[in-house]
Write an enzyme that holds these catalytic residues in place. Structure first.
Site, PDB file in Angstrom:
ATOM      1  N   CYS A 185       0.800  -1.233   0.000  1.00 18.91           N
ATOM      2  CA  CYS A 185       0.000   0.000   0.000  1.00 18.91           C
ATOM      3  C   CYS A 185       0.829   1.277   0.000  1.00 18.91           C
ATOM      4  O   CYS A 185       0.760   2.057  -0.943  1.00 18.91           O
ATOM      5  CB  CYS A 185      -0.947  -0.006   1.193  1.00 18.91           C
ATOM      6  SG  CYS A 185      -2.008  -1.449   1.187  1.00 18.91           S
TER       7      CYS A 185
ATOM      8  N   ARG B  99       5.084  -8.564  -0.154  1.00 17.37           N
ATOM      9  CA  ARG B  99       5.128  -7.589  -1.249  1.00 17.37           C
ATOM     10  C   ARG B  99       5.830  -6.307  -0.789  1.00 17.37           C
ATOM     11  O   ARG B  99       5.549  -5.777   0.264  1.00 17.37           O
ATOM     12  CB  ARG B  99       3.711  -7.266  -1.746  1.00 17.37           C
ATOM     13  CG  ARG B  99       3.097  -8.413  -2.548  1.00 17.37           C
ATOM     14  CD  ARG B  99       1.674  -8.118  -2.921  1.00 17.37           C
ATOM     15  NE  ARG B  99       0.794  -8.129  -1.780  1.00 17.37           N
ATOM     16  CZ  ARG B  99      -0.493  -7.763  -1.816  1.00 17.37           C
ATOM     17  NH1 ARG B  99      -1.017  -7.332  -2.960  1.00 17.37           N
ATOM     18  NH2 ARG B  99      -1.235  -7.806  -0.740  1.00 17.37           N
TER      19      ARG B  99
HETATM   20  C1  UGA Z   1      -1.782   0.558   5.390  1.00 13.90           C
HETATM   21  C2  UGA Z   1      -2.640   1.529   6.228  1.00 13.90           C
HETATM   22  O1  UGA Z   1      -2.148   1.576   7.564  1.00 13.90           O
HETATM   23  C3  UGA Z   1      -4.102   1.093   6.233  1.00 13.90           C
HETATM   24  O2  UGA Z   1      -4.891   2.044   6.942  1.00 13.90           O
HETATM   25  C4  UGA Z   1      -4.590   0.985   4.789  1.00 13.90           C
HETATM   26  O3  UGA Z   1      -5.933   0.521   4.727  1.00 13.90           O
HETATM   27  C5  UGA Z   1      -3.708  -0.003   4.030  1.00 13.90           C
HETATM   28  O4  UGA Z   1      -2.343   0.469   4.080  1.00 13.90           O
HETATM   29  C6  UGA Z   1      -4.195  -0.066   2.613  1.00 13.90           C
HETATM   30  O5  UGA Z   1      -4.106   0.938   1.902  1.00 13.90           O
HETATM   31  O6  UGA Z   1      -4.765  -1.099   2.215  1.00 13.90           O
HETATM   32  P1  UGA Z   1      -0.704  -1.854   5.786  1.00 13.90           P
HETATM   33  O7  UGA Z   1       0.152  -1.508   4.609  1.00 13.90           O
HETATM   34  O8  UGA Z   1      -1.429  -3.148   5.789  1.00 13.90           O
HETATM   35  O9  UGA Z   1      -1.818  -0.714   6.021  1.00 13.90           O
HETATM   36  O10 UGA Z   1       0.208  -1.862   7.124  1.00 13.90           O
HETATM   37  P2  UGA Z   1       0.759  -0.725   8.098  1.00 13.90           P
HETATM   38  O11 UGA Z   1       0.541  -1.181   9.477  1.00 13.90           O
HETATM   39  O12 UGA Z   1       0.253   0.599   7.747  1.00 13.90           O
HETATM   40  O13 UGA Z   1       2.338  -0.776   7.802  1.00 13.90           O
HETATM   41  C7  UGA Z   1       2.893  -0.326   6.572  1.00 13.90           C
HETATM   42  C8  UGA Z   1       4.407  -0.280   6.662  1.00 13.90           C
HETATM   43  O14 UGA Z   1       4.815   0.789   7.523  1.00 13.90           O
HETATM   44  C9  UGA Z   1       5.057  -1.543   7.237  1.00 13.90           C
HETATM   45  O15 UGA Z   1       6.205  -1.847   6.490  1.00 13.90           O
HETATM   46  C10 UGA Z   1       5.434  -1.159   8.657  1.00 13.90           C
HETATM   47  O16 UGA Z   1       6.541  -1.870   9.149  1.00 13.90           O
HETATM   48  C11 UGA Z   1       5.759   0.316   8.473  1.00 13.90           C
HETATM   49  N1  UGA Z   1       5.646   1.108   9.717  1.00 13.90           N
HETATM   50  C12 UGA Z   1       4.428   1.286  10.296  1.00 13.90           C
HETATM   51  C13 UGA Z   1       6.774   1.696  10.277  1.00 13.90           C
HETATM   52  O17 UGA Z   1       7.900   1.561   9.759  1.00 13.90           O
HETATM   53  N2  UGA Z   1       6.633   2.450  11.420  1.00 13.90           N
HETATM   54  C14 UGA Z   1       5.427   2.637  12.011  1.00 13.90           C
HETATM   55  O18 UGA Z   1       5.381   3.355  13.038  1.00 13.90           O
HETATM   56  C15 UGA Z   1       4.295   2.045  11.433  1.00 13.90           C
END
Ligand code: UGA
Length: 437
Positions: free
Chosen positions: A260, A327
């Site tokens: 995403c 991914r």
């Molecule tokens: C993200 C959004 O958080 C959702 O609200 C959205 O619905 C989704 O994309 C989408 O568009 O379908 P997702 O990609 O599943 O969700 O997971 P996240 O928890 O957002 O993490 C994304 C990335 O950011 C991961 O690689 C995670 O490790 C990283 N991250 C997250 C960080 O490096 N630091 C943080 O504080 C939070």
């Protein structure tokens, strides 16, 4: 209500299962025969905590079923949700060809009024295109409304996010469609925000880009912390307790990945350029994100000097914990980088191994069955994904097994003081490196 979901990927499947769980009758449609066969025989093709139970519960009560037949699904449902992928094109644009194809297919079998909802993440103004397309291929001149209803669930906690949403966004023009959509979401008891279609589409891109920006902000701060001797975790707590800022998504690491954020930030940049108002701030977000992995690799190189022929253990291959999704995983990129430099990488992930094994760029890695097996005789351990399982490993045993006790923690999973006391040389993100006490 009778609902159809076209596309049974992460979003479609979780949405369909949860809609059924609150009492709707749901048909999940997919055009992949292998996936359909698996779903129909009770197998869930993705790992998502809690999903399998919800699916089985609702299949057994016949509220949820899987089909390859769009015509039947459109015929039997009041509302049709489109949840197909919108992958990134080489130029950063979102590839909307799956959406367009489904819109045409729905139009061809539309006989009476239906609401067609776009749940896939799309650039602003896609709803207009979907409506135009359906109108063009609407053989029977049936009435319809197009609605934008973006999804905000996170992988790894998708069922909970869907069942207890912060808000529901409904972008629609017609009162008839709005009333039906409100009925769908009534059981979820969440605040409902009704907007025009363009605003709803923008909300999704803006939300994901803002979260990516928050991550890049803290990652840029982590570099300043490292250079100045400050502690990024303390800084994140200090700013995050301000309610206007908030502590979530301020976890420094090796950068965001997944299906995403990288794609949506790129697509938002492209659409802003096409609209003549380039969102250049987001280019900096991308740059910081890429740099974060490179900075991490530099620390590894600076510490180990040469990577060639060194056995390096890596914990975590998925783009985040509690998923099997690899991914655009930064962990996978890291493994590929280290293999290119001649390292012998030994990798373990609790759920992502099967998918990781299929990736050509890391085919030379050795895949093992446990975190402890990975560190056997290793000259360094890299933590790339913060799985709970890793936090619970006995670090004294890890130390014992490693050839040289050096840990590069890309997710700040451990406490530096404890690591030093246990005898590790320990590098993390935005915190001073420590040596054995
Ligand atoms: C993200 C959004 O958080 C959702 O609200 C959205 O619905 C989704 O994309 C989408 O568009 O379908 P997702 O990609 O599943 O969700 O997971 P996240 O928890 O957002 O993490 C994304 C990335 O950011 C991961 O690689 C995670 O490790 C990283 N991250 C997250 C960080 O490096 N630091 C943080 O504080 C939070």
């Amino acid at each position: 209500m009778d609902l159809a979901i076209i596309g049974s990927g992460y979003v479609g499947l979780v949405t369909g299962a949860c809609f059924a769980d609150v009492g709707h009758n749901v048909i999940c449609v997919d055009n992949d025969p292998a996936k359909l066969e698996a779903l129909q025989s009770g197998k869930v093709p993705i790992y998502e905590p809690g999903l399998e139970e919800v699916i089985h519960r609702n299949v057994s009560t016949h509220r949820l079923r899987f089909s390859g037949n769009i015509e039947e699904a459109v015929d039997k449902s009041q509302i049709i949700f489109i949840a197909v992928p919108t992958p990134q094109k080489p130029n950063g644009d979102a590839d909307l060809s799956y959406i367009e194809k489904v819109a045409r297919e729905i139009a061809g079998v539309l006989h009476s009024y239906r609401v067609i909802v776009d749940k896939s993440t799309v650039p602003v103004k896609t709803g207009e295109k979907v409506a135009e397309s359906i109108k063009r291929y609407n053989k029977h001149n049936a009435e319809f409304d197009v609605v934008s209803n973006p999804e905000f669930l996170r992988e790894g906690c998708a069922v909970r996010d869907l069942m207890q949403p912060d808000r529901i966004v409904i972008g629609a023009q017609s009162e008839r469609a709005i009333a039906l959509m409100k009925q769908v979401y009534e059981p979820f008891m969440a605040p409902i925000l009704v907007t025009d279609i363009n605003s709803a589409e923008l909300i999704k891109h803006a939300a994901n880009s803002f979260l990516a920006l928050k991550i890049s902000y803290i990652n840029a701060l982590s570099a300043i912390c490292e250079a100045s001797g400050a502690d990024v975790e303390k800084v994140a707590d200090g700013i995050g307790t301000d309610k206007r800022i908030g502590r979530s998504f301020l976890n420094a690491g090796i950068g965001y990945g997944g299906s995403c954020f990288p794609k949506d930030v790129a697509a938002f940049i492209t659409i802003s350029e096409q609209l003549g108002v380039p969102f250049t701030l987001l280019k900096e977000v991308q740059r910081i994100n890429a740099e974060q992995k490179d900075r991490f690799l530099k620390v590894i190189r600076d510490t180990l000097w040469v990577l060639r022929e060194k056995k390096i253990a890596i914990w975590g291959l998925t783009f985040k914990p509690d998923t099997d999704d690899i991914r655009s995983s930064v962990a996978i990129d890291l493994v590929a980088d280290m293999l290119r430099e001649g390292a012998q990488v030994c990798a373990y992930d609790p759920k992502g191994m099967e998918k990781a094994r299929m990736i050509k760029a890391i085919a030379d890695a050795t895949f093992v069955n446990s975190a402890l097996e990975a560190v056997e005789d290793a000259e360094a351990l890299i933590i790339a994904t913060e799985w709970e399982e890793f936090a619970n490993v006995d670090l004294a045993v890890v130390k014992e097994k490693m050839r040289t006790a050096i840990v590069f923690d890309g997710r700040n999973l451990f406490d530096p003081k404890t690591m030093a006391q246990l005898g590790f040389r320990y590098h993390s993100i935005g915190r001073a490196a420590v040596s054995p006490a």
